[in-house]
Design an enzyme around this catalytic site. Sequence first.
Site, PDB file in Angstrom:
ATOM      1  N   TYR A  16     -37.943  35.321  53.786  1.00  0.00           N
ATOM      2  CA  TYR A  16     -36.643  35.112  54.409  1.00  0.00           C
ATOM      3  C   TYR A  16     -35.622  34.844  53.305  1.00  0.00           C
ATOM      4  O   TYR A  16     -35.781  33.901  52.520  1.00  0.00           O
ATOM      5  CB  TYR A  16     -36.679  33.922  55.372  1.00  0.00           C
ATOM      6  CG  TYR A  16     -35.289  33.578  55.856  1.00  0.00           C
ATOM      7  CD1 TYR A  16     -34.546  34.501  56.583  1.00  0.00           C
ATOM      8  CD2 TYR A  16     -34.704  32.354  55.550  1.00  0.00           C
ATOM      9  CE1 TYR A  16     -33.253  34.210  56.990  1.00  0.00           C
ATOM     10  CE2 TYR A  16     -33.407  32.060  55.961  1.00  0.00           C
ATOM     11  CZ  TYR A  16     -32.687  32.997  56.681  1.00  0.00           C
ATOM     12  OH  TYR A  16     -31.409  32.721  57.086  1.00  0.00           O
ATOM     13  N   ARG A  25     -20.982  50.595  94.600  1.00  0.00           N
ATOM     14  CA  ARG A  25     -22.324  51.172  94.513  1.00  0.00           C
ATOM     15  C   ARG A  25     -23.026  50.851  93.193  1.00  0.00           C
ATOM     16  O   ARG A  25     -24.211  51.089  93.032  1.00  0.00           O
ATOM     17  CB  ARG A  25     -22.250  52.699  94.729  1.00  0.00           C
ATOM     18  CG  ARG A  25     -22.008  53.076  96.180  1.00  0.00           C
ATOM     19  CD  ARG A  25     -21.580  54.523  96.357  1.00  0.00           C
ATOM     20  NE  ARG A  25     -20.184  54.738  96.002  1.00  0.00           N
ATOM     21  CZ  ARG A  25     -19.565  55.909  96.090  1.00  0.00           C
ATOM     22  NH1 ARG A  25     -20.216  56.980  96.479  1.00  0.00           N
ATOM     23  NH2 ARG A  25     -18.285  56.013  95.740  1.00  0.00           N
TER      24      ARG A  25
HETATM   25  C1  UD1 Z   1     -12.575  61.243  94.940  1.00  0.00           C
HETATM   26  C2  UD1 Z   1     -11.869  62.419  95.595  1.00  0.00           C
HETATM   27  C3  UD1 Z   1     -12.880  63.543  95.817  1.00  0.00           C
HETATM   28  C4  UD1 Z   1     -13.497  63.926  94.514  1.00  0.00           C
HETATM   29  C5  UD1 Z   1     -14.098  62.731  93.800  1.00  0.00           C
HETATM   30  C6  UD1 Z   1     -14.502  63.111  92.379  1.00  0.00           C
HETATM   31  C7  UD1 Z   1     -10.035  61.621  96.976  1.00  0.00           C
HETATM   32  C8  UD1 Z   1      -9.598  61.282  98.346  1.00  0.00           C
HETATM   33  N1  UD1 Z   1     -11.282  62.010  96.860  1.00  0.00           N
HETATM   34  O1  UD1 Z   1     -13.578  60.788  95.851  1.00  0.00           O
HETATM   35  O2  UD1 Z   1     -12.232  64.664  96.391  1.00  0.00           O
HETATM   36  O3  UD1 Z   1     -14.495  64.927  94.734  1.00  0.00           O
HETATM   37  O4  UD1 Z   1     -13.135  61.664  93.688  1.00  0.00           O
HETATM   38  O5  UD1 Z   1     -15.220  62.083  91.740  1.00  0.00           O
HETATM   39  O6  UD1 Z   1      -9.236  61.579  96.054  1.00  0.00           O
HETATM   40  N2  UD1 Z   1      -9.063  54.624  93.124  1.00  0.00           N
HETATM   41  C9  UD1 Z   1      -7.964  53.825  92.930  1.00  0.00           C
HETATM   42  N3  UD1 Z   1      -7.329  53.316  94.028  1.00  0.00           N
HETATM   43  C10 UD1 Z   1      -7.728  53.599  95.280  1.00  0.00           C
HETATM   44  C11 UD1 Z   1      -8.860  54.425  95.472  1.00  0.00           C
HETATM   45  C12 UD1 Z   1      -9.505  54.935  94.364  1.00  0.00           C
HETATM   46  O7  UD1 Z   1      -7.559  53.554  91.804  1.00  0.00           O
HETATM   47  O8  UD1 Z   1      -7.085  53.109  96.199  1.00  0.00           O
HETATM   48  C13 UD1 Z   1      -9.749  55.151  91.936  1.00  0.00           C
HETATM   49  C14 UD1 Z   1     -11.181  54.689  91.827  1.00  0.00           C
HETATM   50  O9  UD1 Z   1     -11.265  53.499  91.059  1.00  0.00           O
HETATM   51  C15 UD1 Z   1     -11.843  55.854  91.117  1.00  0.00           C
HETATM   52  C16 UD1 Z   1     -11.026  57.044  91.547  1.00  0.00           C
HETATM   53  O10 UD1 Z   1      -9.796  56.546  92.045  1.00  0.00           O
HETATM   54  O11 UD1 Z   1     -11.743  55.734  89.708  1.00  0.00           O
HETATM   55  C17 UD1 Z   1     -11.731  57.843  92.645  1.00  0.00           C
HETATM   56  O12 UD1 Z   1     -11.974  56.978  93.741  1.00  0.00           O
HETATM   57  P1  UD1 Z   1     -13.349  57.005  94.506  1.00  0.00           P
HETATM   58  O13 UD1 Z   1     -13.297  55.969  95.575  1.00  0.00           O
HETATM   59  O14 UD1 Z   1     -14.482  56.943  93.546  1.00  0.00           O
HETATM   60  O15 UD1 Z   1     -13.236  58.433  95.187  1.00  0.00           O
HETATM   61  P2  UD1 Z   1     -14.384  59.374  95.649  1.00  0.00           P
HETATM   62  O16 UD1 Z   1     -14.832  58.973  97.009  1.00  0.00           O
HETATM   63  O17 UD1 Z   1     -15.386  59.519  94.594  1.00  0.00           O
HETATM   64 CA    CA Z   2     -15.852  58.496  92.546  1.00  0.00          CA
END
Ligand code: UD1
Ligand code: CA
Length: 477
Positions: A373, A19
């Site tokens: 300068y 995003r």
């Molecule tokens: C996640 C939470 C949500 C919370 C939100 C807060 C889960 C399922 N959901 O959602 O409950 O309200 O964060 O901001 O945990 N990441 C990895 N590997 C992966 C997936 C994600 O390292 O396979 C990392 C992403 O880079 C990021 C973080 O985990 O830094 C959160 O992932 P993101 O996809 O942003 O989760 P949200 O949908 O925001």
């Molecule tokens: Ca997030």
Amino acid sequence: MSAHRPAAVVVLAAGEGTRMKSATPKVLHAISGRSLLGHVVAAARALDPENLVVVVGHARERVTAHLTEIDDRIRSVVQYEQNGTGHAVRVALEELPALNGTVVITAGDTPLLTADALRALVATHDAYGNAVTVLSAEVPDPTGYGRIVRDAVDGSVLAIVEQKDATDGQRAIREINSGVFAFDARLLADALTKITTDNAQGEEYLTDTLEVLRKEGHRVGAAIAADHREIAGINNRVQLAEARRVLNDRLLERAMLSGATIVDPASTWVDVTVEFEPDTVVLPNTQLYGATRIATGAEVGPNSTLTDTTVGAGARVSNTVADSAEIGEEATVGPFAYLRPGTRLGAKSKAGTYVEMKNATIGEGTKVPHLSYVGDATIGEYSNIGAASVFVNYDGQAKHHTTIGSHCRTGSDNMFVAPVTVGDGAYTAAGSVITKDVPAGSLAVARGQQRNIEGWVARKRPGSAAAQAAEQASGAE
Ligand code: UD1
Ligand code: CA
């Protein structure tokens, strides 16, 4: 706080951050002089964990290189496929020796989270003897976040439900999951083997471990953040700008409470690394970046951008751009000065209006007031450089140095063709092109002799307004 020293902090940073619509991985976008990940790592490091682990995946070469730069004790663990936050933590734990004690999980995209908030979470977690404690917050708009589902009767935490999996009723809940948790290490490892991908995104959700642990009879708790803005996760550039504003306000508030006057916080931007002594003044529309340091009594701004620059006590810097410069005590700079790397202004010296300097050492009390300068130069004490002078440092192939002594008076519109030296106490005439060394105490004149050709206008421009004016002037004599 060593009683609460976590066995590990695991920072999740493997996601792409689509995003952001960016070629740069999300966690490497910067606010207030640090990457998003850099802010998270700084807060995590303050807990003094035995292990500090970052899970990397998308653009891992760049992210890992960045981590090595900011903190070489970090262990990065690769999650090759981003199968969810639960999967990411599982991958991290599998790379570590079996842990005992508390594991803190946080995300690389929550840069506003403070070390204090993390400490408070760990303290609550320890005090209640929880299996897991989630840092939650009440937010005005919970869209996109996981919702904290509580028991209707006793208010205890039952589960976290993701936006995409939530019922309409659950979507109305405004208490959300910040993505930050404290876990009992062994219970976490065990719970991660029991979560499924049976959800809207087909991922292993870390959040599902709460329900697993609760159903096994363990204590599951939530610590509600005092300030919901602190837990904001950055997913797009609108949120990036909002976070930058919040962090900037926080930094300026700290500066003001420690004695700096910030005339217009709305138009003043600072990095986390900037330092203010008491009784400094920052005027509107000023940006202070990097290792910039403002000493007591100094006034900076308006309309100034200082990067890695030190401003001495009582100095005045107005409408100036400075990069890697040292400005001495009570020196004055600007309005409209450009100080480039290697500029060192002595005490009470001056770099005035439309003056550019680079790699130049200016002695105490020496003034370069106007339109000049000064590049690759050393000037002694209490000298004055005439207006519109140029230190001609570049011959098209190499840079050369100019040295001017103390108590010199150089004329306006001088060219100092380097390498060249002007001795102590010497003068130079206006309009001189100085190509040879000037001995101490002498006057150098290096310009064409003036020749007046009388009657030229009457002969060459007869009938012109100039000729008429000249005729009247001679008649009046
Ligand atoms: C996640 C939470 C949500 C919370 C939100 C807060 C889960 C399922 N959901 O959602 O409950 O309200 O964060 O901001 O945990 N990441 C990895 N590997 C992966 C997936 C994600 O390292 O396979 C990392 C992403 O880079 C990021 C973080 O985990 O830094 C959160 O992932 P993101 O996809 O942003 O989760 P949200 O949908 O925001
Ligand atoms: Ca997030």
